[in-house]
Design a protein around this motif. Sequence first.
Motif, PDB file in Angstrom:
ATOM      1  N   GLY A  52       0.817  -1.203   0.000  1.00  0.00           N
ATOM      2  CA  GLY A  52       0.000   0.000   0.000  1.00  0.00           C
ATOM      3  C   GLY A  52       0.843   1.242   0.000  1.00  0.00           C
ATOM      4  O   GLY A  52       2.074   1.186   0.128  1.00  0.00           O
ATOM      5  N   HIS A  53       0.223   2.414  -0.136  1.00  0.00           N
ATOM      6  CA  HIS A  53       0.888   3.718  -0.182  1.00  0.00           C
ATOM      7  C   HIS A  53       2.047   3.686  -1.169  1.00  0.00           C
ATOM      8  O   HIS A  53       3.185   4.003  -0.861  1.00  0.00           O
ATOM      9  N   VAL A  54       1.780   3.251  -2.385  1.00  0.00           N
ATOM     10  CA  VAL A  54       2.806   3.157  -3.418  1.00  0.00           C
ATOM     11  C   VAL A  54       2.981   4.521  -4.076  1.00  0.00           C
ATOM     12  O   VAL A  54       2.073   5.037  -4.714  1.00  0.00           O
ATOM     13  N   LEU A  55       4.174   5.107  -3.916  1.00  0.00           N
ATOM     14  CA  LEU A  55       4.447   6.418  -4.481  1.00  0.00           C
ATOM     15  C   LEU A  55       4.694   6.303  -5.981  1.00  0.00           C
ATOM     16  O   LEU A  55       5.329   5.351  -6.457  1.00  0.00           O
ATOM     17  N   ALA A  56       4.224   7.278  -6.736  1.00  0.00           N
ATOM     18  CA  ALA A  56       4.352   7.255  -8.191  1.00  0.00           C
ATOM     19  C   ALA A  56       5.802   7.083  -8.605  1.00  0.00           C
ATOM     20  O   ALA A  56       6.684   7.770  -8.108  1.00  0.00           O
ATOM     21  N   THR A  57       6.072   6.172  -9.507  1.00  0.00           N
ATOM     22  CA  THR A  57       7.379   5.857 -10.113  1.00  0.00           C
ATOM     23  C   THR A  57       8.360   5.182  -9.157  1.00  0.00           C
ATOM     24  O   THR A  57       9.438   4.782  -9.586  1.00  0.00           O
ATOM     25  N   ALA A  58       8.019   5.043  -7.879  1.00  0.00           N
ATOM     26  CA  ALA A  58       9.002   4.526  -6.925  1.00  0.00           C
ATOM     27  C   ALA A  58       9.082   3.007  -6.937  1.00  0.00           C
ATOM     28  O   ALA A  58      10.030   2.448  -6.403  1.00  0.00           O
ATOM     29  N   HIS A  59       8.109   2.311  -7.495  1.00  0.00           N
ATOM     30  CA  HIS A  59       8.091   0.847  -7.420  1.00  0.00           C
ATOM     31  C   HIS A  59       7.716   0.266  -8.785  1.00  0.00           C
ATOM     32  O   HIS A  59       6.850  -0.605  -8.881  1.00  0.00           O
ATOM     33  N   ASP A  60       8.358   0.749  -9.835  1.00  0.00           N
ATOM     34  CA  ASP A  60       7.990   0.407 -11.201  1.00  0.00           C
ATOM     35  C   ASP A  60       8.663  -0.897 -11.617  1.00  0.00           C
ATOM     36  O   ASP A  60       9.861  -0.925 -11.920  1.00  0.00           O
ATOM     37  N   MET A  61       7.890  -1.973 -11.643  1.00  0.00           N
ATOM     38  CA  MET A  61       8.441  -3.275 -11.986  1.00  0.00           C
ATOM     39  C   MET A  61       8.896  -3.339 -13.445  1.00  0.00           C
ATOM     40  O   MET A  61       9.863  -4.022 -13.781  1.00  0.00           O
ATOM     41  N   ARG A  66      13.210  -4.029 -17.225  1.00  0.00           N
ATOM     42  CA  ARG A  66      13.862  -3.568 -18.452  1.00  0.00           C
ATOM     43  C   ARG A  66      15.363  -3.374 -18.262  1.00  0.00           C
ATOM     44  O   ARG A  66      16.159  -3.799 -19.107  1.00  0.00           O
ATOM     45  N   VAL A  67      15.775  -2.758 -17.185  1.00  0.00           N
ATOM     46  CA  VAL A  67      17.191  -2.467 -17.015  1.00  0.00           C
ATOM     47  C   VAL A  67      17.989  -3.746 -16.759  1.00  0.00           C
ATOM     48  O   VAL A  67      19.094  -3.915 -17.282  1.00  0.00           O
ATOM     49  N   ASP A 146      16.767   5.816 -24.087  1.00  0.00           N
ATOM     50  CA  ASP A 146      15.605   6.625 -23.697  1.00  0.00           C
ATOM     51  C   ASP A 146      15.119   6.265 -22.295  1.00  0.00           C
ATOM     52  O   ASP A 146      13.968   6.518 -21.932  1.00  0.00           O
ATOM     53  N   PHE A 147      16.000   5.715 -21.471  1.00  0.00           N
ATOM     54  CA  PHE A 147      15.623   5.217 -20.150  1.00  0.00           C
ATOM     55  C   PHE A 147      15.412   6.344 -19.141  1.00  0.00           C
ATOM     56  O   PHE A 147      14.860   6.125 -18.066  1.00  0.00           O
ATOM     57  N   GLY A 148      15.875   7.536 -19.462  1.00  0.00           N
ATOM     58  CA  GLY A 148      15.705   8.671 -18.562  1.00  0.00           C
ATOM     59  C   GLY A 148      15.985   9.960 -19.311  1.00  0.00           C
ATOM     60  O   GLY A 148      16.288   9.955 -20.504  1.00  0.00           O
ATOM     61  N   ARG A 149      15.890  11.087 -18.603  1.00  0.00           N
ATOM     62  CA  ARG A 149      16.165  12.398 -19.186  1.00  0.00           C
ATOM     63  C   ARG A 149      17.325  13.028 -18.415  1.00  0.00           C
ATOM     64  O   ARG A 149      17.117  13.677 -17.387  1.00  0.00           O
ATOM     65  N   PRO A 150      18.547  12.817 -18.887  1.00  0.00           N
ATOM     66  CA  PRO A 150      19.712  13.285 -18.131  1.00  0.00           C
ATOM     67  C   PRO A 150      19.760  14.799 -17.929  1.00  0.00           C
ATOM     68  O   PRO A 150      20.227  15.262 -16.882  1.00  0.00           O
ATOM     69  N   GLU A 151      19.284  15.564 -18.906  1.00  0.00           N
ATOM     70  CA  GLU A 151      19.344  17.015 -18.769  1.00  0.00           C
ATOM     71  C   GLU A 151      18.416  17.462 -17.629  1.00  0.00           C
ATOM     72  O   GLU A 151      17.234  17.140 -17.587  1.00  0.00           O
TER      73      GLU A 151
END
Length: 333
Positions: A52-61, A66-67, A146-151
């Motif tokens: 429960g209380h899953v914060l957005a993007t913090a527990h993305d399976m 993918r990584v 495209d795994f993240g936005r470094p800038e």
Amino acid sequence: MTELPGLDLDRLAAHLGKGPLTGELIPGGRSNLTYRVTDGQDRWVLRRPPLGHVLATAHDMTREHRVISALADTPVPVPAVELLCTDPEVLGAPFYLMEEVAGVALRDPGQCEWLTPSGAAALAERLVDVLADLHAVDPDSVGLGDFGRPEGFLKRQVARWGKQLDASRSRDLEGIDDLRDRLAERVPESSRATVIHGDYRLDNVLVTQEPLGISAVLDWEMATLGDPLADVGLLHVYWHGLGLAKDPITGTVPSLPGFPSADELVARYASRTGADISGLGWYIAFGYFKLAVILEGIHYRYTTGKTVGAGFSQLGALTLPLVRQGLLAIKEY
């Protein structure tokens, strides 16, 4: 069949077309839930978000799966992934299965009686070298371009963890807003962008005795493309901890004979990579802030009965000491 919170073995068996299954919760994790599962012949490790209380993007399976898949053919040791399930009807949340890898996550000195001082020194060097190998991976070459936005990565990180703090705030935390403000005011310019782990430390790798080495890097839930010094600063935090003889952050393992200091780990990283570490104080302060927010989130879930496992009741007491360490680090930057 054993009942486990967050893991319905009957549903999982039906989804896999195997069974009957048995399973157990793997202790030690403080965020995503990890289980060992077997049908009596094959053995897997299953990862899913907390209850429960899953914060957005913090527990993305999906990101974690993918990584790990992308790093399979690189020098970075990772488990082989078996499958990803994004259908919440199976277990109530997305999950993935990976192979069970030999090795132990070293979390307390009692696990290290076999480790000689020379072995401890060699293991610490290997820990740094694996991180350097990760930061040397070309993201485009492994499909992670495209795994993240470094800038603007660091600026967004401070904002993101500030939002995570606000989402878990249930009590007054003296100094934490001051630390957040100081970090936001002094964000450094990143010199390069790499794949970063986001939570790299000794007990997030599996260690083997014979031969002595690291068989797998685990817990990739916060991996992205960003400033590699964020990993180095957080490793320093986990290695130095709160500076206590019985340190709950380090587990006191890094204080055993033969292990180098946190500063010596950083020096080896700089030697291996050629990185400029002169401004590492900011990254260390950010590491303390990030860890304080993570533990405060776990404390929130514990107080609302939304997490399982042992050891959660004491974690809330660590938030303020971490904040104080972060304020000391940013003062030196």
